[in-house]
Design a protein around this motif. Structure first.
Motif, PDB file in Angstrom:
ATOM      1  N   LEU A   1     -79.829  -8.314  22.990  1.00 45.39           N
ATOM      2  CA  LEU A   1     -78.553  -7.276  22.503  1.00 45.39           C
ATOM      3  C   LEU A   1     -79.803  -6.335  23.846  1.00 45.39           C
ATOM      4  CD1 LEU A   1     -76.020  -6.291  21.354  1.00 45.39           C
ATOM      5  CD2 LEU A   1     -77.988  -4.811  20.091  1.00 45.39           C
ATOM      6  N   ALA A   2     -79.780  -5.960  23.823  1.00 43.36           N
ATOM      7  CA  ALA A   2     -81.080  -4.730  24.216  1.00 43.36           C
ATOM      8  C   ALA A   2     -80.374  -5.503  26.087  1.00 43.36           C
ATOM      9  CB  ALA A   2     -82.444  -4.479  24.615  1.00 43.36           C
ATOM     10  N   LEU A   3     -80.776  -6.743  26.049  1.00 39.72           N
ATOM     11  CA  LEU A   3     -80.480  -7.234  27.676  1.00 39.72           C
ATOM     12  C   LEU A   3     -79.418  -6.850  27.822  1.00 39.72           C
ATOM     13  CD1 LEU A   3     -81.858  -8.548  30.135  1.00 39.72           C
ATOM     14  CD2 LEU A   3     -81.394 -10.413  28.992  1.00 39.72           C
ATOM     15  N   LEU A   4     -78.581  -7.115  27.357  1.00 40.36           N
ATOM     16  CA  LEU A   4     -77.336  -6.908  27.833  1.00 40.36           C
ATOM     17  C   LEU A   4     -76.330  -6.272  27.460  1.00 40.36           C
ATOM     18  CD1 LEU A   4     -74.693  -9.070  27.449  1.00 40.36           C
ATOM     19  CD2 LEU A   4     -74.169  -8.488  24.868  1.00 40.36           C
ATOM     20  N   LEU A   5     -76.618  -4.939  26.834  1.00 39.73           N
ATOM     21  CA  LEU A   5     -76.350  -3.843  27.243  1.00 39.73           C
ATOM     22  C   LEU A   5     -77.036  -3.177  28.439  1.00 39.73           C
ATOM     23  CD1 LEU A   5     -76.837  -2.216  23.591  1.00 39.73           C
ATOM     24  CD2 LEU A   5     -74.602  -2.462  24.884  1.00 39.73           C
ATOM     25  N   PHE A   6     -78.512  -3.686  29.080  1.00 42.62           N
ATOM     26  CA  PHE A   6     -78.784  -3.582  30.076  1.00 42.62           C
ATOM     27  C   PHE A   6     -77.953  -3.556  31.513  1.00 42.62           C
ATOM     28  CE2 PHE A   6     -81.383  -4.171  34.002  1.00 42.62           C
ATOM     29  CZ  PHE A   6     -81.691  -2.892  34.314  1.00 42.62           C
ATOM     30  N   VAL A   7     -77.300  -5.025  31.710  1.00 41.18           N
ATOM     31  CA  VAL A   7     -76.763  -5.696  32.147  1.00 41.18           C
ATOM     32  C   VAL A   7     -75.608  -4.985  32.604  1.00 41.18           C
ATOM     33  CG1 VAL A   7     -76.070  -7.536  33.286  1.00 41.18           C
ATOM     34  CG2 VAL A   7     -77.878  -7.835  31.986  1.00 41.18           C
TER      35      VAL A   7
END
Length: 135
Positions: A111-117
Motif C-alpha cells: 500500500l505504501a509503495l502504491l501511494l508513493f507511485v
C-alpha cells in the motif's frame, strides 16, 4: 608505538638467544663439581648420556606440540566455537523475526509503495536541475 614494539621484540629475541647460549654453555661444561639443586635433588651436568638427551628431546617435542597444536585448538574450540554458535542462533532469530515481519507487513508495504507511485510529483522529478559554477 611501532618503534616501542620493535625495540621490545628485539630485546626479547636477544634475551632468548642469551638464555639459549647460557643453557648450551652449562650443558657443555664438563666439570664434575658443576651441579644444580632443585627440590633437594642434585643434578650433575657433567655426566649427560644418551638417555638424558633422549629425555630432553622428547620433552621438547611434547612441549612444542602442545604449544603449536593443542593450545590453538583449545582456544579455537573453547572460545571461538561457542561464540560462533551463539552468533548463528541470534542471526537465525533476527532473520526469523524479520521474515515474519515482512510477511505480516507486506500488505502495508504494498500500500505504501502504491501511494508513493501515485502521489509523487513527476514534474519535479523530470525537471532539469540548475547547474551552478564552482567557486
Amino acid at each position: 608505538m611501532k618503534t616501542l614494539f620493535k625495540i621490545l621484540f628485539i630485546c626479547t629475541a636477544l634475551m632468548v638467544l642469551a638464555a639459549m647460549f647460557g643453557g648450551f654453555a652449562l650443558l657443555q661444561h664438563h666439570s664434575p663439581d658443576m651441579h644444580i639443586v632443585v627440590n633437594d635433588e642434585e643434578i650433575f651436568l657433567g655426566s649427560s648420556g644418551f638417555g638424558d638427551w633422549l629425555g630432553a628431546s622428547i620433552g621438547l617435542f611434547v612441549g612444542g606440540a602442545v604449544c603449536l597444536v593443542v593450545l590453538p585448538l583449545v582456544l579455537l574450540l573453547g572460545v571461538a566455537l561457542p561464540l560462533l554458535i551463539v552468533g548463528g542462533l541470534l542471526a537465525l532469530v533476527v532473520f526469523g523475526l524479520l521474515g515474519v515481519g515482512a510477511v505480516l507487513g507486506s500488505p502495508l508495504i504494498l500500500l505504501a509503495l502504491l501511494l508513493f507511485v501515485v502521489l509523487r510529483n513527476r514534474r519535479a522529478a523530470l525537471a532539469p536541475t540548475p547547474k551552478t559554477d564552482p567557486v
